[in-house]
Design an enzyme around this catalytic site. Structure first.
Site, mmCIF file in Angstrom:
data_model
loop_
_atom_site.group_PDB
_atom_site.id
_atom_site.type_symbol
_atom_site.label_atom_id
_atom_site.label_comp_id
_atom_site.label_asym_id
_atom_site.label_seq_id
_atom_site.Cartn_x
_atom_site.Cartn_y
_atom_site.Cartn_z
ATOM 1 N N ASP A 67 -1.436 -5.997 -7.984
ATOM 2 C CA ASP A 67 -0.860 -6.666 -6.647
ATOM 3 C C ASP A 67 -0.252 -8.096 -6.925
ATOM 4 O O ASP A 67 -0.573 -8.536 -7.940
ATOM 5 C CB ASP A 67 -1.698 -6.934 -5.361
ATOM 6 C CG ASP A 67 -3.043 -7.227 -5.880
ATOM 7 O OD1 ASP A 67 -3.311 -8.022 -6.936
ATOM 8 O OD2 ASP A 67 -4.198 -6.745 -5.359
ATOM 9 N N ASP A 136 -14.850 -5.972 3.365
ATOM 10 C CA ASP A 136 -14.490 -4.951 4.517
ATOM 11 C C ASP A 136 -14.112 -3.828 3.690
ATOM 12 O O ASP A 136 -13.559 -2.999 4.508
ATOM 13 C CB ASP A 136 -13.280 -5.736 5.281
ATOM 14 C CG ASP A 136 -12.050 -6.008 4.481
ATOM 15 O OD1 ASP A 136 -12.266 -5.934 3.090
ATOM 16 O OD2 ASP A 136 -11.094 -6.782 5.050
ATOM 17 N N HIS A 138 -11.914 -3.481 1.545
ATOM 18 C CA HIS A 138 -10.389 -3.248 0.879
ATOM 19 C C HIS A 138 -10.134 -3.105 -0.640
ATOM 20 O O HIS A 138 -11.289 -3.539 -1.293
ATOM 21 C CB HIS A 138 -9.491 -4.385 1.505
ATOM 22 C CG HIS A 138 -9.965 -5.624 0.643
ATOM 23 N ND1 HIS A 138 -10.402 -6.724 1.273
ATOM 24 C CD2 HIS A 138 -9.302 -6.084 -0.595
ATOM 25 C CE1 HIS A 138 -10.577 -7.631 0.460
ATOM 26 N NE2 HIS A 138 -9.762 -7.419 -0.475
ATOM 27 N N GLU A 143 -5.903 -3.494 3.225
ATOM 28 C CA GLU A 143 -6.961 -3.883 4.342
ATOM 29 C C GLU A 143 -7.250 -2.589 5.119
ATOM 30 O O GLU A 143 -6.544 -1.602 5.028
ATOM 31 C CB GLU A 143 -6.067 -4.818 5.033
ATOM 32 C CG GLU A 143 -5.908 -6.269 4.581
ATOM 33 C CD GLU A 143 -7.046 -7.041 4.006
ATOM 34 O OE1 GLU A 143 -8.182 -6.893 4.135
ATOM 35 O OE2 GLU A 143 -6.867 -8.349 3.514
#
Length: 261
Positions: A67, A136, A138, A143
């Protein structure tokens, strides 16, 4: 999905680095997918130590980026391209000519995303993709509620993520970009081997949801259950919520030593 429970982050780093060494011995020009952040650092440190010791030759190795921030020039010290150059390429002796990454500073970012997916395919695909995981669930910057078939694309950072990353920008959250380019979940799943490293109690719930929960977009890492060769390496703290932890320990303890991870 194979789950390997190790004593600590260093042990996990050494285990994954050894898998990379074995891959490079079989395929010297292997394409290694790498992630940024603090979690994978023990992997890169252990792999660099193997290179210095002469245990593996990385002269033909290739590196692919997971990323990137949108809007930061490639030479910015906190662009992920710059971070990976410092933390991965230079310690391994790999030149930038062997590096693949999306252009987050492109005028047409979506076109750059599509071009990156094509570049990965033209390179023969990622042989081993290293991932971390967020609290979470991800992976990359996918996300919760990201499409499980998503491709490399633009994503908007949550305010909490920008606050968390402000430490890399002199504590000034206003300097943290609002957007990133990330390999999509569908892109990640095309790697031949996916290895996720998670350490610390703060990742325990996400690990349990990813490994033992249903495959659901609300926990993006759960998509790894669909991969034919996915390995999750966790320390004892990150494994603390796994109901099948004892089974995972038993399985790995009795695995043929030649099989690797």
């Amino acid at each position: 999905m194979e789950v390997v429970i190790v004593a600590d982050a260093r042990s996990g780093g050494e285990l994954i680095a050894e898998a990379m060494v074995q891959l490079l011995r079989r395929k010297p020009d292997a394409l290694l997918g790498v992630a940024t952040g603090s979690t994978p650092l023990p992997v890169y440190e252990a792999l660099a130590a193997q290179v210095r010791a002469g245990a593996v030759d990385t002269a033909r190795a290739r590196i692919a980026q997971l990323d990137e921030y949108v809007g930061l020039p490639a030479e910015h010290p906190e662009s992920y391209r710059s971070v990976l150059r410092r933390e991965v390429l230079e310690p391994l002796g790999v030149g930038m000519e062997a590096f693949l990454g999306p252009d987050g500073a492109a005028e047409d970012v979506q076109a750059a995303c599509e071009a990156y997916d094509r570049a990965l395919a033209a390179a023969g695909g990622v042989d081993l993709q290293l991932l971390g995981i967020g609290t979470d669930g991800h992976i990359g910057f996918n996300e919760p509620c990201s499409s499980l078939r998503s491709r490399t694309r633009i994503k908007t950072l949550t305010e909490q993520t920008r606050v968390d990353n402000a430490r890399f920008f002199g504590g000034d959250v206003e300097q943290v970009p609002h957007h990133v380019v990330t390999q999509g979940i569908g892109t990640i799943l095309e790697a031949r081997h996916v290895v996720l490293l998670a350490t610390g109690e703060g990742k325990a719930d996400a690990v349990a949801a990813s490994v033992e929960g249903p495959v659901a977009a609300v926990c993006p890492a759960s998509a790894l259950q669909l991969h034919p060769h996915a390995t999750v390496v966790v320390d004892e703290a990150a494994a603390s919520e796994l109901k099948l932890a004892d089974y995972f320990r038993h399985t790995y303890a009795h695995k043929p030593h030649w099989q690797g991870i």
